[in-house]
Design an enzyme around this catalytic site. Sequence first.
Site, PDB file in Angstrom:
ATOM      1  N   ASP A  39       6.277 -15.900 -19.818  1.00  0.00           N
ATOM      2  CA  ASP A  39       7.457 -15.961 -18.945  1.00  0.00           C
ATOM      3  C   ASP A  39       7.324 -17.051 -17.882  1.00  0.00           C
ATOM      4  O   ASP A  39       8.217 -17.234 -17.076  1.00  0.00           O
ATOM      5  CB  ASP A  39       7.706 -14.599 -18.282  1.00  0.00           C
ATOM      6  N   GLU A  62       7.439 -20.233 -18.532  1.00  0.00           N
ATOM      7  CA  GLU A  62       7.683 -21.230 -19.576  1.00  0.00           C
ATOM      8  C   GLU A  62       8.387 -22.483 -19.079  1.00  0.00           C
ATOM      9  O   GLU A  62       8.258 -23.551 -19.674  1.00  0.00           O
ATOM     10  CB  GLU A  62       8.508 -20.601 -20.716  1.00  0.00           C
ATOM     11  N   ASP A  85      19.160 -19.840 -16.434  1.00  0.00           N
ATOM     12  CA  ASP A  85      17.870 -20.529 -16.375  1.00  0.00           C
ATOM     13  C   ASP A  85      17.981 -21.992 -16.801  1.00  0.00           C
ATOM     14  O   ASP A  85      16.990 -22.716 -16.787  1.00  0.00           O
ATOM     15  CB  ASP A  85      16.842 -19.799 -17.242  1.00  0.00           C
ATOM     16  N   ASP A  95      16.462 -16.989 -21.303  1.00  0.00           N
ATOM     17  CA  ASP A  95      15.035 -16.700 -21.128  1.00  0.00           C
ATOM     18  C   ASP A  95      14.819 -15.199 -21.022  1.00  0.00           C
ATOM     19  O   ASP A  95      15.115 -14.588 -20.000  1.00  0.00           O
ATOM     20  CB  ASP A  95      14.524 -17.397 -19.861  1.00  0.00           C
ATOM     21  N   LYS A 105      10.665  -9.852 -19.904  1.00  0.00           N
ATOM     22  CA  LYS A 105      11.183  -9.480 -18.592  1.00  0.00           C
ATOM     23  C   LYS A 105      11.708  -8.041 -18.618  1.00  0.00           C
ATOM     24  O   LYS A 105      12.050  -7.514 -19.682  1.00  0.00           O
ATOM     25  CB  LYS A 105      12.348 -10.401 -18.205  1.00  0.00           C
ATOM     26  N   LYS A 118      15.357 -28.533 -15.962  1.00  0.00           N
ATOM     27  CA  LYS A 118      14.955 -27.449 -16.863  1.00  0.00           C
ATOM     28  C   LYS A 118      16.202 -26.869 -17.519  1.00  0.00           C
ATOM     29  O   LYS A 118      17.110 -26.394 -16.833  1.00  0.00           O
ATOM     30  CB  LYS A 118      14.220 -26.368 -16.070  1.00  0.00           C
ATOM     31  N   ARG A 123       7.843 -24.416 -16.621  1.00  0.00           N
ATOM     32  CA  ARG A 123       6.891 -25.484 -16.271  1.00  0.00           C
ATOM     33  C   ARG A 123       6.331 -26.175 -17.512  1.00  0.00           C
ATOM     34  O   ARG A 123       5.913 -27.333 -17.448  1.00  0.00           O
ATOM     35  CB  ARG A 123       5.770 -24.905 -15.408  1.00  0.00           C
TER      36      ARG A 123
END
Length: 500
Positions: free
Chosen positions: A347, A349, A288, A270, A277, A265, A351
């Site tokens: 949030d 995201e 991230d 993010d 967030k 990933k 996946r």
Amino acid sequence: MAFNLLNKDIDTLTCPALVVFSKSSSQKDKLAKVTHSEIHKALLPSLEEKTISGKHQETVVFREFSFKGFRHVIVVGLGKENEITHESVRQSMASAYEAIKALNVTEAAVHFDGITAGKKDAADFAKATAEGLILTSYVFNELMSGKKETKEINVHVVSKMGNDKAVKAAFNEGAILGSVVNFSRRLGDLPGNLMTPTILADSAVEGAKGIANLKVTVWDKARIKKEKMGGLLGVSNGSDQEPRFIIMEYKGAAASKKPVCFVGKGLTFDCGGISIKPGAGMEEMKYDMCGGANVIGTLLAIAKLKLKVNAVGLVASTENLINGSATKPGDVHTARNGKTFEVNNTDAEGRLILADALSYATELQPQMIVDAATLTGAMVIALGNTHTGYFTRNSALKTKVEKAAAESGEWVWNMPLTDFHVKDMKGTYADLSNISSGKGAGSATAAAFLEQFVGEGIPWAHFDIAGTGWAVGNRLPYCPKKGASGAMIRTFVEIAKQYT
């Protein structure tokens, strides 16, 4: 920092500082033992006073000791003789390096034979020594405008076995692994404005230059759209930075041999998207992309080590930000494998971009797929920053993971993944929802979502490094107290070895 392995008698060397080791007392030896016999005798008063106890990572520095060609002597504890492991050596080397640095010298020698006395696996200890020293040497200060830590320190690991083929090979392997982990750490530590999807892709290309049998291909937004990667495109809609899909291919075996596949990933920043967030701690969301950075590092290591395996690294990279085109809660996107999903929380995201990467990995018909992602806060709640949680339903792959983690010294914990978790991810208006309809088990349901994009029968494991991807130095002395850790790179390399 420069490291080398010298085939010499330590007493013939001239150097500002010498690192020797101590071992804890036993029933046979009432005092701790310094592993260099002459220095042991010279330090008997300190041993009798318990100034030197041999406790693991204990560091005692004797300035101006003037032993033969050495000005300073550092004594680092290894612990009890029967408790010395490859991991404990890595940690003792961290203590040794910090003591060398504190002396403000430019050169030091490490008495490697003091570690291996009476040990059959000298090669494994040589690997751990190189890893421990190099991993501890990592500093990220390139963005500071003032005085930087630029002093070059040359560390000589000195051994009478320095010409032994196995010892040399293991030391070189440890040096490669340490340097590659540090490469990936830097990618993670760079802030979002200096580490965009394009820069991450360029870093993979640059890192692979000159490495035999390693090819890097980068797909831009137009190609990603053509390849029908709806998850990656959907997340990227909220950013002015274009997404990238990075493909690293290493050919170390016959073309007929199926590859092993590593997926990462690469969210270079993010904010959570429209499901934004909280502000506190949001700056850490530059990390991230650590799963992606560490997959890049894994492929670099596999190629540099010339493993006899075919390996593929896939990194889906984008930002998750907010603009007028950003994905909205309730939007439906289609992944590469044709499955649809409702985005009920923007949030969740990571996946979504992994869905496309795993779908592509499946098309390669690999021997196995392993992915790494800073995926869920739930994993931090479950395991903190000591263990990386992983999910797999394949018992053979589970055995390989546990063996690899034991070899690397990285702590992992097998987490549950069941059909009940899959059921919780069913969508109302699409095949899937990107968040669970059930209560809790956020890491397991995220893994269940990912599982829907892995081809049936392909061994697959998902590693959630949300707790271990950065700031783990409170447990591991060779990792930064703040900053990226390079988690799972060494474990992934050990997994790849099992397919050679």
